[in-house]
Design a protein around this motif. Structure first.
Motif, PDB file in Angstrom:
ATOM      1  N   TYR A  44      45.207  37.399  30.656  1.00 24.75           N
ATOM      2  CA  TYR A  44      45.857  36.317  31.404  1.00 24.75           C
ATOM      3  C   TYR A  44      46.103  36.750  32.856  1.00 24.75           C
ATOM      4  CZ  TYR A  44      46.513  34.436  26.751  1.00 24.75           C
ATOM      5  OH  TYR A  44      46.291  33.967  25.488  1.00 24.75           O
ATOM      6  N   LEU A  45      46.507  37.996  33.040  1.00 29.24           N
ATOM      7  CA  LEU A  45      46.717  38.518  34.390  1.00 29.24           C
ATOM      8  C   LEU A  45      45.395  38.617  35.153  1.00 29.24           C
ATOM      9  CD1 LEU A  45      49.335  41.275  33.525  1.00 29.24           C
ATOM     10  CD2 LEU A  45      49.766  39.121  34.716  1.00 29.24           C
ATOM     11  N   LEU A  46      44.328  39.028  34.459  1.00 32.51           N
ATOM     12  CA  LEU A  46      43.010  39.097  35.098  1.00 32.51           C
ATOM     13  C   LEU A  46      42.573  37.724  35.601  1.00 32.51           C
ATOM     14  CD1 LEU A  46      41.136  41.457  32.613  1.00 32.51           C
ATOM     15  CD2 LEU A  46      41.845  42.007  34.946  1.00 32.51           C
ATOM     16  N   ARG A  47      42.736  36.704  34.755  1.00 35.71           N
ATOM     17  CA  ARG A  47      42.353  35.351  35.168  1.00 35.71           C
ATOM     18  C   ARG A  47      43.231  34.843  36.310  1.00 35.71           C
ATOM     19  NH1 ARG A  47      41.351  34.798  29.388  1.00 35.71           N
ATOM     20  NH2 ARG A  47      43.494  34.080  29.067  1.00 35.71           N
ATOM     21  N   ALA A  48      44.525  35.177  36.273  1.00 38.63           N
ATOM     22  CA  ALA A  48      45.439  34.721  37.330  1.00 38.63           C
ATOM     23  C   ALA A  48      45.087  35.354  38.674  1.00 38.63           C
ATOM     24  CB  ALA A  48      46.880  35.046  36.949  1.00 38.63           C
ATOM     25  N   ILE A  49      44.810  36.645  38.687  1.00 33.54           N
ATOM     26  CA  ILE A  49      44.481  37.317  39.955  1.00 33.54           C
ATOM     27  C   ILE A  49      43.115  36.861  40.452  1.00 33.54           C
ATOM     28  CG2 ILE A  49      44.044  39.556  41.043  1.00 33.54           C
ATOM     29  CD1 ILE A  49      46.308  40.640  39.237  1.00 33.54           C
ATOM     30  N   TYR A  50      42.169  36.619  39.534  1.00 33.29           N
ATOM     31  CA  TYR A  50      40.874  36.067  39.930  1.00 33.29           C
ATOM     32  C   TYR A  50      41.086  34.716  40.625  1.00 33.29           C
ATOM     33  CZ  TYR A  50      36.319  33.841  39.631  1.00 33.29           C
ATOM     34  OH  TYR A  50      35.154  33.185  39.939  1.00 33.29           O
ATOM     35  N   GLU A  51      41.903  33.864  40.041  1.00 34.24           N
ATOM     36  CA  GLU A  51      42.162  32.548  40.624  1.00 34.24           C
ATOM     37  C   GLU A  51      42.868  32.667  41.971  1.00 34.24           C
ATOM     38  OE1 GLU A  51      44.519  28.476  39.417  1.00 34.24           O
ATOM     39  OE2 GLU A  51      43.630  29.675  37.818  1.00 34.24           O
ATOM     40  N   TRP A  52      43.824  33.586  42.080  1.00 31.61           N
ATOM     41  CA  TRP A  52      44.520  33.802  43.351  1.00 31.61           C
ATOM     42  C   TRP A  52      43.526  34.245  44.424  1.00 31.61           C
ATOM     43  CZ3 TRP A  52      44.824  38.568  45.849  1.00 31.61           C
ATOM     44  CH2 TRP A  52      45.569  38.565  47.039  1.00 31.61           C
ATOM     45  N   CYS A  53      42.631  35.171  44.068  1.00 30.99           N
ATOM     46  CA  CYS A  53      41.631  35.647  45.034  1.00 30.99           C
ATOM     47  C   CYS A  53      40.765  34.497  45.537  1.00 30.99           C
ATOM     48  CB  CYS A  53      40.732  36.708  44.403  1.00 30.99           C
ATOM     49  SG  CYS A  53      41.463  38.338  44.254  1.00 30.99           S
ATOM     50  N   THR A  54      40.243  33.703  44.620  1.00 31.66           N
ATOM     51  CA  THR A  54      39.346  32.624  45.035  1.00 31.66           C
ATOM     52  C   THR A  54      40.093  31.546  45.809  1.00 31.66           C
ATOM     53  OG1 THR A  54      39.566  31.572  42.869  1.00 31.66           O
ATOM     54  CG2 THR A  54      37.693  33.030  43.171  1.00 31.66           C
ATOM     55  N   ASP A  55      41.322  31.212  45.398  1.00 29.74           N
ATOM     56  CA  ASP A  55      42.105  30.213  46.126  1.00 29.74           C
ATOM     57  C   ASP A  55      42.452  30.684  47.538  1.00 29.74           C
ATOM     58  OD1 ASP A  55      42.023  28.601  43.910  1.00 29.74           O
ATOM     59  OD2 ASP A  55      44.138  28.866  43.370  1.00 29.74           O
ATOM     60  N   TYR A  82      39.469  35.133  49.164  1.00 33.95           N
ATOM     61  CA  TYR A  82      39.117  36.553  49.028  1.00 33.95           C
ATOM     62  C   TYR A  82      38.017  36.732  47.994  1.00 33.95           C
ATOM     63  CZ  TYR A  82      43.553  37.400  51.464  1.00 33.95           C
ATOM     64  OH  TYR A  82      44.584  37.406  52.360  1.00 33.95           O
ATOM     65  N   THR A  83      37.400  37.901  48.003  1.00 32.59           N
ATOM     66  CA  THR A  83      36.347  38.242  47.061  1.00 32.59           C
ATOM     67  C   THR A  83      36.934  39.099  45.946  1.00 32.59           C
ATOM     68  OG1 THR A  83      34.837  38.314  48.952  1.00 32.59           O
ATOM     69  CG2 THR A  83      34.037  39.222  46.861  1.00 32.59           C
ATOM     70  N   PRO A  84      36.975  38.593  44.696  1.00 30.83           N
ATOM     71  CA  PRO A  84      37.540  39.386  43.594  1.00 30.83           C
ATOM     72  C   PRO A  84      36.562  40.461  43.116  1.00 30.83           C
ATOM     73  CG  PRO A  84      36.841  37.238  42.795  1.00 30.83           C
ATOM     74  CD  PRO A  84      36.613  37.245  44.275  1.00 30.83           C
ATOM     75  N   TYR A  85      37.071  41.675  42.970  1.00 35.16           N
ATOM     76  CA  TYR A  85      36.293  42.805  42.466  1.00 35.16           C
ATOM     77  C   TYR A  85      36.955  43.332  41.208  1.00 35.16           C
ATOM     78  CZ  TYR A  85      33.012  43.558  46.325  1.00 35.16           C
ATOM     79  OH  TYR A  85      31.996  43.428  47.222  1.00 35.16           O
ATOM     80  N   LEU A  86      36.133  43.804  40.261  1.00 38.84           N
ATOM     81  CA  LEU A  86      36.611  44.439  39.039  1.00 38.84           C
ATOM     82  C   LEU A  86      36.208  45.900  39.057  1.00 38.84           C
ATOM     83  CD1 LEU A  86      35.692  42.278  35.892  1.00 38.84           C
ATOM     84  CD2 LEU A  86      37.947  42.730  36.807  1.00 38.84           C
ATOM     85  N   ALA A  87      37.135  46.788  38.748  1.00 37.52           N
ATOM     86  CA  ALA A  87      36.832  48.197  38.523  1.00 37.52           C
ATOM     87  C   ALA A  87      36.832  48.383  37.011  1.00 37.52           C
ATOM     88  CB  ALA A  87      37.872  49.090  39.180  1.00 37.52           C
ATOM     89  N   VAL A  88      35.737  48.937  36.480  1.00 40.76           N
ATOM     90  CA  VAL A  88      35.536  48.996  35.034  1.00 40.76           C
ATOM     91  C   VAL A  88      35.198  50.417  34.597  1.00 40.76           C
ATOM     92  CG1 VAL A  88      34.113  48.126  33.134  1.00 40.76           C
ATOM     93  CG2 VAL A  88      34.681  46.627  35.045  1.00 40.76           C
ATOM     94  N   LYS A  89      35.795  50.860  33.497  1.00 39.81           N
ATOM     95  CA  LYS A  89      35.449  52.126  32.856  1.00 39.81           C
ATOM     96  C   LYS A  89      34.275  51.834  31.928  1.00 39.81           C
ATOM     97  CE  LYS A  89      36.594  56.447  32.245  1.00 39.81           C
ATOM     98  NZ  LYS A  89      36.471  57.365  33.356  1.00 39.81           N
ATOM     99  N   ASN A 114      31.483  42.866  41.961  1.00 36.65           N
ATOM    100  CA  ASN A 114      31.900  41.656  42.667  1.00 36.65           C
ATOM    101  C   ASN A 114      31.792  40.518  41.660  1.00 36.65           C
ATOM    102  OD1 ASN A 114      31.968  39.276  44.149  1.00 36.65           O
ATOM    103  ND2 ASN A 114      30.594  40.003  45.745  1.00 36.65           N
ATOM    104  N   ILE A 115      32.911  39.850  41.358  1.00 37.16           N
ATOM    105  CA  ILE A 115      32.875  38.758  40.378  1.00 37.16           C
ATOM    106  C   ILE A 115      33.154  37.405  41.039  1.00 37.16           C
ATOM    107  CG2 ILE A 115      33.369  40.202  38.376  1.00 37.16           C
ATOM    108  CD1 ILE A 115      36.285  39.110  38.527  1.00 37.16           C
ATOM    109  N   SER A 116      32.845  37.298  42.324  1.00 43.29           N
ATOM    110  CA  SER A 116      33.053  36.031  43.023  1.00 43.29           C
ATOM    111  C   SER A 116      32.071  34.982  42.507  1.00 43.29           C
ATOM    112  CB  SER A 116      32.869  36.211  44.527  1.00 43.29           C
ATOM    113  OG  SER A 116      31.519  36.502  44.817  1.00 43.29           O
ATOM    114  N   PHE A 117      32.361  33.726  42.806  1.00 45.13           N
ATOM    115  CA  PHE A 117      31.518  32.614  42.376  1.00 45.13           C
ATOM    116  C   PHE A 117      30.089  32.773  42.886  1.00 45.13           C
ATOM    117  CE2 PHE A 117      29.729  28.354  43.018  1.00 45.13           C
ATOM    118  CZ  PHE A 117      29.765  27.882  41.718  1.00 45.13           C
ATOM    119  N   GLY A 118      29.935  33.212  44.129  1.00 48.20           N
ATOM    120  CA  GLY A 118      28.611  33.370  44.724  1.00 48.20           C
ATOM    121  C   GLY A 118      27.826  34.550  44.187  1.00 48.20           C
TER     122      GLY A 118
END
Length: 160
Positions: A9-20, A23-30, A50-54
């Protein structure tokens, strides 16, 4: 009944905040055997995406996983990331976001019965597509032993 994790839920919220916010949302993954990412871009068992729409196609952020298609070196690849493997989500432009402790080895779903246990998946590099022989993929990113350069893109630093 087990408690539902707040992480997806936090991941989706921060993704939405970035796009709104533009900003360009990035994920750091192990990266481990449960992730499907282009291995030539993995450094020290981690990858930043980079998980942005584009940059993605068909992005789906579920409670158990994040999946999408993205182009690497001109070749479309299917990406699969268990939510447990996400270390951070942040805006590339200013580094604001949230870091998480990766919970590797904790399956998102109950384990199968012992008599039905499938063979453990093996982590391997994905070869470049033969149909894209005309376009040459860029070389894999360099070794991560060089000291960081001044200026340029902001980076996320984990402090424990």
């Amino acid at each position: 009944m087990s408690e539902i994790s707040t992480k997806p839920y936090l991941l989706r919220a921060i993704y939405e905040w970035c796009t709104d916010s533009g900003y360009t949302p990035y994920l750091a993954v192990k990266v481990d055997a449960a992730t499907t990412v282009p291995m030539e871009y993995v450094k020290k068992g981690e990858i930043v995406l980079n998980i942005s729409f584009g940059a993605t196609s068909g992005l789906k952020m579920d409670n158990d996983s994040i999946r999408f298609h993205a182009r690497f070196g001109g070749v479309s690849r299917e990406i699969f990331i268990p939510v447990n493997n996400v270390m951070a989500i942040y805006a590339n432009e200013n580094g604001q976001g949230m870091a998480f402790e990766p919970q590797l080895g904790q399956p998102p779903a109950p384990a199968p019965e012992p008599d039905e246990a499938p063979a453990a998946p093996v982590l391997s590099a994905v070869p470049p597509a033969a149909s894209d022989a005309k376009t040459e993929a860029p070389p894999p990113p360099g070794d991560d032993t060089d000291p960081p350069k001044k200026g340029g893109r902001p980076t996320l630093t984990r402090i424990k």
